[in-house]
Design a protein around this motif. Structure first.
Motif, PDB file in Angstrom:
ATOM      1  N   GLY A 160      64.915  32.456  32.010  1.00 12.97           N
ATOM      2  CA  GLY A 160      65.237  31.094  31.602  1.00 12.97           C
ATOM      3  C   GLY A 160      65.657  31.085  30.149  1.00 12.97           C
ATOM      4  O   GLY A 160      65.654  32.108  29.470  1.00 12.97           O
ATOM      5  N   ILE A 161      66.013  29.895  29.670  1.00 14.07           N
ATOM      6  CA  ILE A 161      66.448  29.758  28.288  1.00 14.07           C
ATOM      7  C   ILE A 161      65.809  28.492  27.711  1.00 14.07           C
ATOM      8  O   ILE A 161      65.770  27.456  28.369  1.00 14.07           O
ATOM      9  CB  ILE A 161      67.991  29.716  28.213  1.00 14.07           C
ATOM     10  CG1 ILE A 161      68.481  29.846  26.784  1.00 14.07           C
ATOM     11  CG2 ILE A 161      68.555  28.495  28.905  1.00 14.07           C
ATOM     12  CD1 ILE A 161      69.969  30.136  26.682  1.00 14.07           C
ATOM     13  N   ASP A 162      65.264  28.621  26.523  1.00 15.99           N
ATOM     14  CA  ASP A 162      64.562  27.517  25.874  1.00 15.99           C
ATOM     15  C   ASP A 162      65.386  27.058  24.668  1.00 15.99           C
ATOM     16  O   ASP A 162      65.477  27.765  23.660  1.00 15.99           O
ATOM     17  CB  ASP A 162      63.170  27.983  25.429  1.00 15.99           C
ATOM     18  CG  ASP A 162      62.296  26.835  24.918  1.00 15.99           C
ATOM     19  OD1 ASP A 162      62.838  25.932  24.248  1.00 15.99           O
ATOM     20  OD2 ASP A 162      61.084  26.862  25.179  1.00 15.99           O
ATOM     21  N   LYS A 163      65.966  25.875  24.784  1.00 16.62           N
ATOM     22  CA  LYS A 163      66.833  25.373  23.720  1.00 16.62           C
ATOM     23  C   LYS A 163      66.041  25.039  22.466  1.00 16.62           C
ATOM     24  O   LYS A 163      66.508  25.237  21.341  1.00 16.62           O
ATOM     25  CB  LYS A 163      67.595  24.138  24.218  1.00 16.62           C
ATOM     26  CG  LYS A 163      68.582  23.578  23.205  1.00 16.62           C
ATOM     27  CD  LYS A 163      69.368  22.406  23.762  1.00 16.62           C
ATOM     28  CE  LYS A 163      70.345  21.873  22.727  1.00 16.62           C
ATOM     29  NZ  LYS A 163      71.145  20.740  23.239  1.00 16.62           N
ATOM     30  N   GLU A 164      64.825  24.513  22.659  1.00 21.87           N
ATOM     31  CA  GLU A 164      64.018  24.113  21.497  1.00 21.87           C
ATOM     32  C   GLU A 164      63.567  25.327  20.690  1.00 21.87           C
ATOM     33  O   GLU A 164      63.611  25.336  19.463  1.00 21.87           O
ATOM     34  CB  GLU A 164      62.800  23.316  21.974  1.00 21.87           C
ATOM     35  CG  GLU A 164      63.164  22.101  22.788  1.00 21.87           C
ATOM     36  CD  GLU A 164      62.452  20.850  22.305  1.00 21.87           C
ATOM     37  OE1 GLU A 164      61.526  20.967  21.513  1.00 21.87           O
ATOM     38  OE2 GLU A 164      62.862  19.778  22.737  1.00 21.87           O
ATOM     39  N   GLN A 165      63.131  26.362  21.408  1.00 24.63           N
ATOM     40  CA  GLN A 165      62.645  27.572  20.731  1.00 24.63           C
ATOM     41  C   GLN A 165      63.781  28.542  20.396  1.00 24.63           C
ATOM     42  O   GLN A 165      63.579  29.494  19.647  1.00 24.63           O
ATOM     43  CB  GLN A 165      61.619  28.286  21.614  1.00 24.63           C
ATOM     44  CG  GLN A 165      60.370  27.462  21.916  1.00 24.63           C
ATOM     45  CD  GLN A 165      59.541  27.209  20.675  1.00 24.63           C
ATOM     46  OE1 GLN A 165      59.439  28.049  19.790  1.00 24.63           O
ATOM     47  NE2 GLN A 165      58.949  26.019  20.608  1.00 24.63           N
ATOM     48  N   MET A 166      64.958  28.316  20.977  1.00 25.09           N
ATOM     49  CA  MET A 166      66.109  29.196  20.778  1.00 25.09           C
ATOM     50  C   MET A 166      65.786  30.628  21.217  1.00 25.09           C
ATOM     51  O   MET A 166      65.958  31.598  20.465  1.00 25.09           O
ATOM     52  CB  MET A 166      66.560  29.190  19.306  1.00 25.09           C
ATOM     53  CG  MET A 166      67.194  27.894  18.859  1.00 25.09           C
ATOM     54  SD  MET A 166      68.860  27.741  19.505  1.00 25.09           S
ATOM     55  CE  MET A 166      69.284  26.108  18.902  1.00 25.09           C
ATOM     56  N   VAL A 167      65.312  30.754  22.477  1.00 27.26           N
ATOM     57  CA  VAL A 167      64.965  32.073  22.994  1.00 27.26           C
ATOM     58  C   VAL A 167      65.382  32.190  24.460  1.00 27.26           C
ATOM     59  O   VAL A 167      65.462  31.194  25.183  1.00 27.26           O
ATOM     60  CB  VAL A 167      63.445  32.367  22.884  1.00 27.26           C
ATOM     61  CG1 VAL A 167      63.000  32.413  21.446  1.00 27.26           C
ATOM     62  CG2 VAL A 167      62.634  31.366  23.697  1.00 27.26           C
ATOM     63  N   PHE A 168      65.635  33.418  24.862  1.00 26.77           N
ATOM     64  CA  PHE A 168      65.686  33.762  26.268  1.00 26.77           C
ATOM     65  C   PHE A 168      64.255  34.060  26.710  1.00 26.77           C
ATOM     66  O   PHE A 168      63.524  34.799  26.037  1.00 26.77           O
ATOM     67  CB  PHE A 168      66.536  35.015  26.506  1.00 26.77           C
ATOM     68  CG  PHE A 168      68.013  34.797  26.504  1.00 26.77           C
ATOM     69  CD1 PHE A 168      68.611  33.957  27.430  1.00 26.77           C
ATOM     70  CD2 PHE A 168      68.823  35.469  25.598  1.00 26.77           C
ATOM     71  CE1 PHE A 168      69.983  33.769  27.452  1.00 26.77           C
ATOM     72  CE2 PHE A 168      70.192  35.298  25.607  1.00 26.77           C
ATOM     73  CZ  PHE A 168      70.776  34.438  26.530  1.00 26.77           C
ATOM     74  N   GLN A 169      63.846  33.503  27.837  1.00 29.31           N
ATOM     75  CA  GLN A 169      62.552  33.836  28.430  1.00 29.31           C
ATOM     76  C   GLN A 169      62.780  34.948  29.448  1.00 29.31           C
ATOM     77  O   GLN A 169      63.621  34.818  30.340  1.00 29.31           O
ATOM     78  CB  GLN A 169      61.948  32.596  29.102  1.00 29.31           C
ATOM     79  CG  GLN A 169      61.682  31.460  28.127  1.00 29.31           C
ATOM     80  CD  GLN A 169      61.481  30.131  28.800  1.00 29.31           C
ATOM     81  OE1 GLN A 169      62.061  29.867  29.858  1.00 29.31           O
ATOM     82  NE2 GLN A 169      60.657  29.280  28.207  1.00 29.31           N
ATOM     83  N   MET A 170      62.039  36.034  29.311  1.00 30.79           N
ATOM     84  CA  MET A 170      62.325  37.237  30.072  1.00 30.79           C
ATOM     85  C   MET A 170      61.393  37.418  31.266  1.00 30.79           C
ATOM     86  O   MET A 170      60.206  37.078  31.189  1.00 30.79           O
ATOM     87  CB  MET A 170      62.217  38.472  29.164  1.00 30.79           C
ATOM     88  CG  MET A 170      63.082  38.395  27.911  1.00 30.79           C
ATOM     89  SD  MET A 170      64.848  38.223  28.279  1.00 30.79           S
ATOM     90  CE  MET A 170      65.180  39.814  29.063  1.00 30.79           C
ATOM     91  N   ARG A 171      61.946  37.939  32.331  1.00 31.80           N
ATOM     92  CA  ARG A 171      61.089  38.364  33.433  1.00 31.80           C
ATOM     93  C   ARG A 171      60.173  39.484  32.953  1.00 31.80           C
ATOM     94  O   ARG A 171      60.563  40.303  32.140  1.00 31.80           O
ATOM     95  CB  ARG A 171      61.944  38.864  34.614  1.00 31.80           C
ATOM     96  CG  ARG A 171      62.636  37.747  35.368  1.00 31.80           C
ATOM     97  CD  ARG A 171      63.165  38.200  36.703  1.00 31.80           C
ATOM     98  NE  ARG A 171      64.349  39.031  36.572  1.00 31.80           N
ATOM     99  CZ  ARG A 171      64.422  40.296  36.958  1.00 31.80           C
ATOM    100  NH1 ARG A 171      63.366  40.892  37.474  1.00 31.80           N
ATOM    101  NH2 ARG A 171      65.540  40.982  36.814  1.00 31.80           N
ATOM    102  N   GLU A 172      58.954  39.485  33.447  1.00 30.16           N
ATOM    103  CA  GLU A 172      57.901  40.436  33.042  1.00 30.16           C
ATOM    104  C   GLU A 172      57.394  40.143  31.634  1.00 30.16           C
ATOM    105  O   GLU A 172      56.738  40.981  31.010  1.00 30.16           O
ATOM    106  CB  GLU A 172      58.374  41.890  33.165  1.00 30.16           C
ATOM    107  CG  GLU A 172      58.776  42.286  34.573  1.00 30.16           C
ATOM    108  CD  GLU A 172      59.028  43.774  34.705  1.00 30.16           C
ATOM    109  OE1 GLU A 172      58.457  44.568  33.918  1.00 30.16           O
ATOM    110  OE2 GLU A 172      59.792  44.149  35.608  1.00 30.16           O
ATOM    111  N   GLY A 173      57.716  38.955  31.108  1.00 28.85           N
ATOM    112  CA  GLY A 173      57.151  38.550  29.829  1.00 28.85           C
ATOM    113  C   GLY A 173      58.031  38.844  28.637  1.00 28.85           C
ATOM    114  O   GLY A 173      58.944  39.659  28.679  1.00 28.85           O
ATOM    115  N   GLY A 174      57.724  38.131  27.554  1.00 32.79           N
ATOM    116  CA  GLY A 174      58.450  38.334  26.313  1.00 32.79           C
ATOM    117  C   GLY A 174      59.563  37.315  26.129  1.00 32.79           C
ATOM    118  O   GLY A 174      60.033  36.694  27.094  1.00 32.79           O
ATOM    119  N   SER A 175      59.966  37.137  24.889  1.00 30.51           N
ATOM    120  CA  SER A 175      61.047  36.235  24.533  1.00 30.51           C
ATOM    121  C   SER A 175      62.019  36.957  23.623  1.00 30.51           C
ATOM    122  O   SER A 175      61.617  37.798  22.808  1.00 30.51           O
ATOM    123  CB  SER A 175      60.505  34.988  23.815  1.00 30.51           C
ATOM    124  OG  SER A 175      59.632  34.249  24.651  1.00 30.51           O
TER     125      SER A 175
END
Length: 205
Positions: A160-175
């Motif tokens: 997924g993608i978080d516009k507020e945090q400006m990050v890609f959310q990764m499968r298996e954890g992590g940004s």
């Protein structure tokens, strides 16, 4: 043979078991046409006749299996295909003590000063001296995107993608951080990859 060639394209198959006695276009000619474009695809002839062994040698056929095939021969071909696929999808990094990076398991890469930290599927990591500027061209044929000066992300692992945090959310954890001015391009690149992956899956089915 003609039906197979109409479906075949370089890179689509990892392994081919080819009968020889086929309607219209026989297996030998089908493999000859494949070899004109792909000299490395693992191919096994499967046939009731021993008369085509020389053709197999000339066409770089990995194994000549007489019917009925035995499990050991099939398993040898499967192992060969897995080995070739693993070699094709690795990049060699470093001149002194080089290491192979398994691209298909690589979720993202982070640059920390003069080192690269590789985050792999399954939770393992690798660390190596280097810079993203030198690594990115090695991964150009894979779905990687340079979303930040310190991050290179594999779009196939993005959840997924978080516009507020400006990050890609990764499968298996992590940004993975996205540079602000690259946010809309990053989102577009990911959406294009999702569309392409869905279309490829639909064609395969």
């Amino acid at each position: 043979g003609e039906d197979f060639l109409s479906a075949w394209q370089p890179g689509r198959f990892d392994l081919v078991f080819m009968d020889i006695y086929l309607d219209r276009l026989d297996g030998v000619e089908a493999v000859r046409q494949i070899r004109a474009l792909d000299g490395e695809l693992p191919v096994a002839f499967t046939t009731s006749s021993p008369d085509f062994a020389l053709d197999g040698y000339r066409l770089n056929v990995a194994k000549y299996i007489e019917k009925p095939p035995v499990p050991e021969q099939v398993n040898e071909m499967l192992a060969l295909a897995r080995s070739k696929k693993a070699q094709q999808h690795t990049v060699l990094l470093g001149r002194r003590n080089p290491i192979r990076i398994p691209v298909l398991r690589l979720r993202y890469v982070e640059q920390q000063e003069h080192h690269l930290l590789f985050y792999l599927a399954g939770g393992s990591t690798m660390k190596r001296t280097g810079k993203l500027d030198g690594l990115a061209p090695l991964l150009a044929r894979y779905p990687f995107f340079r979303c930040h000066k310190s991050y290179l992300v594999n779009l196939s692992f993005v959840q997924g993608i978080d516009k507020e945090q400006m990050v890609f959310q990764m499968r298996e954890g992590g940004s993975v951080y996205i540079r602000r001015e690259l946010f809309y391009k990053a989102r577009s690149e990911w959406e294009n990859w999702l569309f392409s992956a869905a279309r490829t899956k639909g064609a395969a089915e």
